[in-house]
Each structure stands twice: as C-alpha cells, then as structure tokens.
Design a protein around this motif. Structure first.
Motif, PDB file in Angstrom:
ATOM      1  N   GLY A 115     -16.243  -8.692  11.529  1.00  0.00           N
ATOM      2  CA  GLY A 115     -16.749  -8.395  13.065  1.00  0.00           C
ATOM      3  C   GLY A 115     -16.668  -9.704  13.595  1.00  0.00           C
ATOM      4  O   GLY A 115     -16.599 -10.050  14.975  1.00  0.00           O
ATOM      5  N   SER A 116     -16.929 -10.766  12.974  1.00  0.00           N
ATOM      6  CA  SER A 116     -16.782 -12.164  13.467  1.00  0.00           C
ATOM      7  C   SER A 116     -15.179 -12.275  14.112  1.00  0.00           C
ATOM      8  O   SER A 116     -15.067 -13.055  15.327  1.00  0.00           O
ATOM      9  CB  SER A 116     -16.801 -13.265  12.536  1.00  0.00           C
ATOM     10  OG  SER A 116     -18.223 -13.165  12.161  1.00  0.00           O
ATOM     11  N   LEU A 117     -14.196 -11.882  13.532  1.00  0.00           N
ATOM     12  CA  LEU A 117     -12.990 -12.025  13.844  1.00  0.00           C
ATOM     13  C   LEU A 117     -12.539 -11.214  14.871  1.00  0.00           C
ATOM     14  O   LEU A 117     -11.974 -11.407  16.144  1.00  0.00           O
ATOM     15  CB  LEU A 117     -12.094 -11.750  12.809  1.00  0.00           C
ATOM     16  CG  LEU A 117     -11.467 -12.858  11.757  1.00  0.00           C
ATOM     17  CD1 LEU A 117     -10.702 -12.350  10.741  1.00  0.00           C
ATOM     18  CD2 LEU A 117     -11.468 -14.024  12.181  1.00  0.00           C
ATOM     19  N   ILE A 118     -13.279  -9.848  15.070  1.00  0.00           N
ATOM     20  CA  ILE A 118     -13.023  -8.939  16.205  1.00  0.00           C
ATOM     21  C   ILE A 118     -13.537  -9.692  17.301  1.00  0.00           C
ATOM     22  O   ILE A 118     -13.054  -9.624  18.524  1.00  0.00           O
ATOM     23  CB  ILE A 118     -13.721  -7.672  15.939  1.00  0.00           C
ATOM     24  CG1 ILE A 118     -12.892  -7.186  14.751  1.00  0.00           C
ATOM     25  CG2 ILE A 118     -13.543  -6.593  17.244  1.00  0.00           C
ATOM     26  CD1 ILE A 118     -13.589  -5.778  14.110  1.00  0.00           C
ATOM     27  N   ALA A 119     -14.788 -10.271  17.118  1.00  0.00           N
ATOM     28  CA  ALA A 119     -15.443 -10.778  18.527  1.00  0.00           C
ATOM     29  C   ALA A 119     -15.187 -12.074  18.955  1.00  0.00           C
ATOM     30  O   ALA A 119     -15.532 -12.821  19.825  1.00  0.00           O
ATOM     31  CB  ALA A 119     -16.845 -10.829  18.188  1.00  0.00           C
ATOM     32  N   LEU A 120     -14.101 -12.610  18.083  1.00  0.00           N
ATOM     33  CA  LEU A 120     -13.474 -14.097  18.338  1.00  0.00           C
ATOM     34  C   LEU A 120     -13.022 -14.418  19.788  1.00  0.00           C
ATOM     35  O   LEU A 120     -12.205 -13.389  20.214  1.00  0.00           O
ATOM     36  CB  LEU A 120     -12.699 -14.611  17.403  1.00  0.00           C
ATOM     37  CG  LEU A 120     -12.313 -15.987  17.157  1.00  0.00           C
ATOM     38  CD1 LEU A 120     -13.593 -16.707  16.731  1.00  0.00           C
ATOM     39  CD2 LEU A 120     -11.449 -16.133  15.927  1.00  0.00           C
ATOM     40  N   GLY A 121     -13.190 -15.221  20.425  1.00  0.00           N
ATOM     41  CA  GLY A 121     -12.731 -15.488  21.864  1.00  0.00           C
ATOM     42  C   GLY A 121     -11.742 -16.502  21.726  1.00  0.00           C
ATOM     43  O   GLY A 121     -11.278 -17.214  20.873  1.00  0.00           O
ATOM     44  N   SER A 125     -13.895 -20.577  17.605  1.00  0.00           N
ATOM     45  CA  SER A 125     -13.349 -20.690  16.174  1.00  0.00           C
ATOM     46  C   SER A 125     -14.305 -20.237  15.307  1.00  0.00           C
ATOM     47  O   SER A 125     -15.473 -20.145  15.495  1.00  0.00           O
ATOM     48  CB  SER A 125     -12.849 -22.216  15.791  1.00  0.00           C
ATOM     49  OG  SER A 125     -14.106 -23.004  15.889  1.00  0.00           O
ATOM     50  N   CYS A 126     -14.076 -20.060  14.077  1.00  0.00           N
ATOM     51  CA  CYS A 126     -14.923 -19.500  13.068  1.00  0.00           C
ATOM     52  C   CYS A 126     -14.606 -19.847  11.476  1.00  0.00           C
ATOM     53  O   CYS A 126     -13.307 -20.392  11.333  1.00  0.00           O
ATOM     54  CB  CYS A 126     -15.322 -18.166  12.986  1.00  0.00           C
ATOM     55  SG  CYS A 126     -13.612 -17.073  12.512  1.00  0.00           S
ATOM     56  N   ARG A 187      -6.779  -7.846  15.642  1.00  0.00           N
ATOM     57  CA  ARG A 187      -7.812  -7.568  16.220  1.00  0.00           C
ATOM     58  C   ARG A 187      -7.980  -5.768  16.328  1.00  0.00           C
ATOM     59  O   ARG A 187      -9.112  -5.407  15.840  1.00  0.00           O
ATOM     60  CB  ARG A 187      -8.118  -8.170  17.278  1.00  0.00           C
ATOM     61  CG  ARG A 187      -9.645  -8.002  18.004  1.00  0.00           C
ATOM     62  CD  ARG A 187      -9.633  -8.102  19.374  1.00  0.00           C
ATOM     63  NE  ARG A 187      -9.079  -9.558  19.659  1.00  0.00           N
ATOM     64  CZ  ARG A 187      -9.695 -10.601  19.626  1.00  0.00           C
ATOM     65  NH1 ARG A 187     -10.821 -10.568  19.555  1.00  0.00           N
ATOM     66  NH2 ARG A 187      -9.142 -11.652  20.127  1.00  0.00           N
ATOM     67  N   THR A 188      -7.061  -5.343  16.577  1.00  0.00           N
ATOM     68  CA  THR A 188      -6.806  -3.917  16.529  1.00  0.00           C
ATOM     69  C   THR A 188      -7.010  -3.118  15.305  1.00  0.00           C
ATOM     70  O   THR A 188      -8.074  -2.220  15.136  1.00  0.00           O
ATOM     71  CB  THR A 188      -5.714  -3.300  17.400  1.00  0.00           C
ATOM     72  OG1 THR A 188      -5.471  -4.047  18.600  1.00  0.00           O
ATOM     73  CG2 THR A 188      -5.694  -1.928  17.467  1.00  0.00           C
ATOM     74  N   VAL A 189      -6.221  -3.584  14.479  1.00  0.00           N
ATOM     75  CA  VAL A 189      -6.455  -2.842  12.917  1.00  0.00           C
ATOM     76  C   VAL A 189      -7.835  -3.244  12.465  1.00  0.00           C
ATOM     77  O   VAL A 189      -8.197  -2.412  11.751  1.00  0.00           O
ATOM     78  CB  VAL A 189      -5.319  -3.256  12.009  1.00  0.00           C
ATOM     79  CG1 VAL A 189      -3.942  -2.751  12.509  1.00  0.00           C
ATOM     80  CG2 VAL A 189      -5.219  -4.840  11.857  1.00  0.00           C
ATOM     81  N   LEU A 190      -8.380  -4.141  12.420  1.00  0.00           N
ATOM     82  CA  LEU A 190      -9.768  -4.714  12.106  1.00  0.00           C
ATOM     83  C   LEU A 190     -10.775  -3.822  12.608  1.00  0.00           C
ATOM     84  O   LEU A 190     -11.775  -3.421  11.963  1.00  0.00           O
ATOM     85  CB  LEU A 190     -10.022  -6.217  12.107  1.00  0.00           C
ATOM     86  CG  LEU A 190      -9.346  -7.005  11.435  1.00  0.00           C
ATOM     87  CD1 LEU A 190      -9.722  -8.622  11.655  1.00  0.00           C
ATOM     88  CD2 LEU A 190      -9.437  -6.905   9.987  1.00  0.00           C
TER      89      LEU A 190
END
Length: 235
Positions: A115-121, A125-126, A187-190
C-alpha cells in the motif's frame, strides 16, 4: 506464382522486424523491462498454472516482482493463516546484459508495504526494514532495508536494497532505477494483487471444496500456497 511473389515481401517484413529488434537493444542499452508468465506443472497434477512476474533489467542490477498467495487453513471455518506478499528479488549484474542468478536477494513486501508503494507520490520516498530475529537475542544479525526514492523531475524512482549479515560479515547493495512508465506498471500490478495476497477473493467465494471438510487443521485449503515468504531469508 502468386505464392512466389508473396515470399520476397514476407522476407522483407521479417528482415525489417529483425532490424527493429537489433536497433531496440542497441539504443536502449540496459533500460530493458520484460513482463511475461512462466508456465509450470504442479507436482501430482495435470493442470498447468501460470506464474507471472514483472522484471526490470538495468546496468548494475535487475529486479523482479512476483505475487505470493496467502496460506489458508481449516480452523472451524476457512481462515487466512498467513498473509501473502509480493516478493521483490534483486540480482547483481556481471556484464552487459548478464546477471548472476545465483547471488540473489529477496525482500517480501507485506500488504501494508505494498500500500505504501501504491500511494507513493512523485516527490515522496519510503523505506522498509526487515529483521528475521527482531525482538530476540539474535536481533540485528541480519538486516534488510529496501528504500524507494524519486529520480527527480517526476522521471521515476530508485529501488535500493541493502542486506547486512554480521554473521557472514557481508554487506550487499543493489540499486535499480525504474522509469516513470515502469513504476506505473509496478503500481498497477500491485493494486491488482493486493486483495489477493490478503486472501479476500478466497474469502468471498461462495463455495468451499467438498474435500475441505475432511482436512486436518494442519492442512491447507482454498488457494494453494505458491511460495513461502520465508524464502526472503534464503539464498
């Protein structure tokens, strides 16, 4: 005669396609990404399952993302015993378009980390930290850190993996830059696999296989486990 007239035209098309392929490799260098399923036959089964991943090849390393389904057990009712994950695997480069497939390191992304990667702007960074011995006397012996940071100007991200093993006295680092287009695919596949690694599609199924009622508590029901996330800590 009509067929013989067609052959030169067909051969010219094939030659053109070969030139385009050669030009693609020479112009893009290491910025190659591939996406395709690998077919495998389950042991003891005649059915063929498709194991898909998304792989990005770059100059210093390559990375691949693969979904891992959750473990489901029969306890009173079918329930998720262990959430699945998205396994991110890195390989070091040993030459031009050559990688050492034996020296891999894996990082299992949990649903929340996905979820953190999907929401990354674009400018965000994360960082994720994994320690298999956390909260034990062996804490800190092996540490894995996965960081995702922007390339700048909304051009993509750097995916960096650091693996420190104080027992073996090794410190491995992998860095793979992904373009904006490549991260859009990620992001799409996640987004698609997130509910699957949580076991939600299995939970929403209206029917449970009839043989499930005869299984013992230590056996799995529902979706078969493709890979144990514990493989993150194996070479």
């Amino acid at each position: 005669m009509a067929f013989s007239r067609f052959l030169p035209f067909r051969n010219s098309i094939l030659a053109g396609a070969a030139n385009v392929k050669a030009s693609f490799w020479s112009n893009t260098g290491h910025g190659i990404s591939t996406f395709g399923p690998d077919l495998a036959i389950d042991a003891g089964s005649s059915s063929v399952r498709s194991y898909a991943n998304y792989t990005v090849f770059k100059g210093k390393a390559a990375l691949s993302m693969t979904p891992v389904l959750p473990t489901i057990r029969k306890v009173d009712i079918s329930k998720v015993y262990k959430n699945g994950c998205v396994m991110v695997t890195f390989w070091p480069a040993i030459g031009q378009r050559k990688y050492d497939w034996q020296k891999k390191q894996a990082f299992a992304l949990s649903p929340t980390e996905v979820g953190s990667l999907i929401a990354l702007g674009p400018a965000e960074s994360c960082e994720f930290f994994h320690d298999p011995s956390m909260k034990s006397s062996l804490e800190g012996q092996v540490k894995k850190t996965l960081s995702v940071s922007p390339l700048g100007n909304d051009n993509g991200y750097f995916l960096n993996l650091s693996v420190v093993n104080h027992v073996q006295k090794t410190n491995e680092r992998f860095s793979v830059p992904v373009t904006k287009a490549e991260f859009t695919v990620i992001r799409t596949v996640l987004s698609y696999v997130l509910p699957h690694i949580m076991g939600w599609p299995q939970a929403l199924r209206s029917e449970v296989p009839s043989k499930a009622t005869n299984l013992q508590k230590h056996q799995y029901v529902g979706e078969e486990v493709l890979r144990d996330p514990a493989l993150e800590w194996e070479r």
